[in-house]
Design an enzyme around this catalytic site. Structure first.
Site, mmCIF file in Angstrom:
data_model
loop_
_atom_site.group_PDB
_atom_site.id
_atom_site.type_symbol
_atom_site.label_atom_id
_atom_site.label_comp_id
_atom_site.label_asym_id
_atom_site.label_seq_id
_atom_site.Cartn_x
_atom_site.Cartn_y
_atom_site.Cartn_z
ATOM 1 N N ASP A 1 0.815 -1.225 0.000
ATOM 2 C CA ASP A 1 0.000 0.000 0.000
ATOM 3 C C ASP A 1 0.847 1.273 0.000
ATOM 4 O OD1 ASP A 1 0.777 0.434 2.650
ATOM 5 O OD2 ASP A 1 -1.217 0.273 3.495
ATOM 6 N N ASP A 2 2.159 1.138 0.177
ATOM 7 C CA ASP A 2 3.017 2.328 0.280
ATOM 8 C C ASP A 2 3.531 2.799 -1.080
ATOM 9 O OD1 ASP A 2 2.976 2.547 3.166
ATOM 10 O OD2 ASP A 2 4.197 0.732 3.194
ATOM 11 N N SER B 1 -1.875 4.228 2.151
ATOM 12 C CA SER B 1 -1.973 3.680 3.506
ATOM 13 C C SER B 1 -3.374 3.869 4.082
ATOM 14 C CB SER B 1 -0.989 4.413 4.425
ATOM 15 O OG SER B 1 0.178 3.672 4.546
ATOM 16 N N ASN C 1 4.770 -3.636 4.735
ATOM 17 C CA ASN C 1 4.258 -2.307 5.023
ATOM 18 C C ASN C 1 5.265 -1.499 5.837
ATOM 19 O OD1 ASN C 1 1.903 -0.457 5.032
ATOM 20 N ND2 ASN C 1 2.132 -0.670 7.254
ATOM 21 N N SER D 1 3.946 -6.710 7.582
ATOM 22 C CA SER D 1 4.085 -5.347 8.071
ATOM 23 C C SER D 1 5.355 -5.261 8.903
ATOM 24 C CB SER D 1 2.872 -4.958 8.911
ATOM 25 O OG SER D 1 1.690 -5.158 8.149
#
Ligand SMILES: *[C@@H]1O[C@H](CO)[C@@H](O)[C@H](O)[C@H]1NC(C)=O
Length: 329
Positions: free
Chosen positions: A31-32, A63, A138, A171
């Site tokens: 998502d970054d 994010s 993440n 993550s």
């Protein structure tokens, strides 16, 4: 030319017994953004292990989008791709000019994963299925059920699981948002530590499995991995993997009004509703507690959100008249 033949024969004969599982078709997302340090280091580490890796990830930082599914309706708008990686006006999806396995897509993380599954992977892997979706690592931890729903990294993994593809979400505790161009190349660069841990995990997951016959994870099941914080000068460089559960010490936001500004502010609360023991192995430690130490938490999740029948049955029984029934079926 002639010299090539014996080399090929030799390598074919020396392949280990589990060779069929050693090279996976992996769809890598996050998502970054596609230009972040963690995803590019992981791309390199998985490729170095012999996997066929296709990176399809958001064009910009996404994010906190959870499983939100937003598709692009325009080409790339100002200010362009994350860290200047894509010019304004470029198509809504595209690949790195030097590497056709590195793709951006201007949608949310869950939408990027599904775009990878439906549009890019068929071009890249042909008729061969994706063996595993890897989402992350993440920039920042995503411990517990509150962050499970909120995290775009985990959202991309559960959307993939729902599409029937084994998926893991990773993550890393270090939340620094940084471009792949800032990777120092040192073994202890946090992006490279995270990448090596992902490669080790994937190797362990694939060990002994022939993916032409057996899935890497059962249908409807994924894995959430939370790594501790690491970084330059930090003594945590080799966090062991620990089997965990999502609940236990997990936090959700509590809101209060800042007396000075009058605006709401949030703080972490270990809430009882978040930490119930309804599913899974109740003897396992909570991932929040484990990843706060120098350890990597590994929790197995399912996308079957129904409450266990022992919990749901009395509720359904109580509501039987509402359902036009005199007793529970
Ligand atoms: C997180 O990573 C960044 C970038 O490498 C580094 O500067 C920072 O010191 C790290 N944070 C910790 C707490 O180690």
């Amino acid at each position: 030319m002639l010299a090539i033949v014996p080399v090929i024969l030799f390598s074919a004969l020396s392949l280990p017994a589990y060779s069929k599982s050693s090279s996976l078709n992996i769809l890598l997302t996050n998502d970054d953004s596609w230009a972040s340090a963690n995803i590019r280091a992981t791309y390199s580490a998985l490729k170095a292990d012999g996997h066929n890796v296709l990176l399809v990830a958001p064009a910009v930082q996404q994010s906190g989008r959870g499983g939100t599914f937003v598709l692009p309706t325009t080409n790339i708008t100002p200010p362009g791709g994350e860290f200047g990686s894509i010019p304004v006006g470029a198509p809504y999806f595209g690949h790195d000019k030097n590497d056709q396995n590195l793709w951006y897509f201007n949608g949310t993380p869950a939408a990027s994963a599904v775009f990878g599954i439906d549009i890019i992977a068929p071009m890249h892997f042909g008729s061969k299925p994706i063996d595993l979706v890897v989402s992350g690592p993440n920039e920042g931890g995503n411990n517990g059920p509150f962050l499970y729903t909120l995290s775009g990294t985990i959202g991309a993994s559960y959307a993939s699981v729902e599409r029937g593809i084994p998926a893991i979400a990773i993550s890393a505790g270090n939340g620094t948002h940084r471009s792949f161009t800032t990777n120092t190349g040192a073994k202890d660069d946090p992006a490279n530590i995270a990448a090596q841990l992902v490669a080790s995990f994937v190797a362990a997951l694939a060990r002994g499995i022939d993916t032409t016959k057996t899935r890497l994870l059962p249908l409807g099941v994924g894995i959430g991995i939370n790594m501790p914080v690491f970084g330059p000068g930090n003594s945590c460089v080799a966090p062991p993997f620990i089997s965990t559960r999502m609940t236990g010490g997990a936090t959700i936001d509590k809101i209060s009004i800042d007396p000075t500004t009058g605006f709401p502010v949030s703080t972490d609360l270990v809430a009882n509703g978040l930490n119930v023991l309804l599913n899974g192995n109740t003897r396992l430690p909570g991932e929040t507690i484990i990843s706060a130490e120098c350890k990597t938490a590994v929790s197995v999740y399912s996308v079957d959100y129904d409450a266990p029948s022992a919990v749901a049955d009395p509720i359904q029984k109580h509501l039987a008249s509402l359902f036009g029934k005199t007793k529970l079926d």
